[in-house]
Write an enzyme that holds these catalytic residues in place. Structure first.
Site, PDB file in Angstrom:
ATOM      1  N   GLY A  73       0.781  -1.233   0.000  1.00 33.18           N
ATOM      2  CA  GLY A  73       0.000   0.000   0.000  1.00 33.18           C
ATOM      3  C   GLY A  73       0.809   1.277   0.000  1.00 33.18           C
ATOM      4  O   GLY A  73       0.361   2.301   0.526  1.00 33.18           O
ATOM      5  N   GLU A  74       2.002   1.261  -0.611  1.00 35.24           N
ATOM      6  CA  GLU A  74       2.830   2.471  -0.569  1.00 35.24           C
ATOM      7  C   GLU A  74       2.196   3.630  -1.330  1.00 35.24           C
ATOM      8  O   GLU A  74       2.326   4.785  -0.928  1.00 35.24           O
ATOM      9  CB  GLU A  74       4.235   2.193  -1.114  1.00 35.24           C
TER      10      GLU A  74
END
Length: 281
Positions: A73-74
């Site tokens: 989920g960067e």
């Protein structure tokens, strides 16, 4: 440890009850993240969406001594920072370095906007960091081994050509075709020409096969070796006499003598020499 393609989604679904609000200042990027560049325009769009609707799917984190590392989920994390959020919904997992690395790479490989060079770099990172073979990577990602091998070949492209693939100017198929050109300077020149003239992969293949392919060189070498010695001697003599490349071929008791010229001036010079030779005789 074999991880299926949708493992990151299963992590979220299975652990919904453990979603936490984490101070965004304590979250750091995944040190194993293979992706180094993110589309700023898409990040801005995601940040605007987050401002309006919030984060619909929590990111996945691993606890560290000083805070948290992002596992999955960067992009959401970066967009949340741009949107001015101070906290972010997250699932905190107990994961090994190997888990983090593999999940980060798999998440990137699932993205539609991943370019061919980034994809190839992800496969190489899996192999190097986890000591995997091409076959093992193929099995983990449900790909064929030849597919992985072909993608890895792109890492042999010179930086100028690799950057054109990264920027979307050329496709991965263009890149693999250019690998048939062994001279890197010529390869870069052809790559730029392909971009300028918007060549399709087929057009590039035809150009490389006609002018620079290794197969063409091998065929010429074989053909040359098959010619009788006296014919090769005559070719050399004619080349020296007329200052042009000469090819002599024989089939079914018939033959051809071919003079090569690269400009109209060379053509006129050859005709003049041949006419003079004929008139003198």
């Amino acid at each position: 440890m074999k991880i299926e393609n949708q493992r990151d989604e299963r992590l979220t679904i299975e652990d919904n009850e453990n979603i936490q609000k984490i101070n965004i200042q304590r979250v750091k990027a995944n040190p194993y993240q293979p992706r180094k560049t993110f589309d700023e325009e898409r990040l801005n769009d995601l940040a605007k969406s987050i401002k309006l609707h919030g984060i619909l799917q929590p990111i996945v984190l691993r606890k560290t001594i000083s805070g948290y590392h992002i596992v999955v989920g960067e992009r959401r994390f970066r967009a949340a920072s741009m949107a001015g959020l101070t906290e972010i919904p997250a699932i905190v997992k107990s994961l090994t370095d190997e888990d983090m690395m593999e999940l980060a790479i798999i998440e990137n490989l699932q993205r539609e906007d991943l370019n061919a060079i980034e994809e190839a770099e992800s496969y190489r990172k899996l192999m190097d960091d986890l000591n995997l073979t091409q076959q093992q990577v193929a099995q983990r990602l449900s790909k064929s081994r030849p597919y992985i091998a072909n993608m890895l070949r792109l890492l042999n492209l010179p930086k100028v050509v690799a950057d054109l693939v990264k920027q979307g100017e050329l496709s991965g198929a263009h890149g693999r075709t250019l690998l048939g050109v062994k001279d890197k300077r010529k390869m870069q020149s052809i790559a730029k020409q392909a971009v300028r003239e918007s060549w399709s992969v087929r057009e590039l293949e035809n150009y490389v096969t006609t002018h620079y392919s290794e197969n063409k060189t091998k065929a010429e070498t074989t053909q040359k070796a098959a010619k009788p010695k006296f014919i090769r001697q005559q070719e050399r003599q004619l080349k020296e006499q007329y200052g042009a490349k000469v090819a002599i071929s024989t089939t079914n008791k018939k033959g051809n003598i071919t003079f090569e010229f690269k400009s109209e001036d060379e053509f006129r010079r050859l005709i003049h020499q041949l006419n003079n030779k004929y008139n003198r005789e």
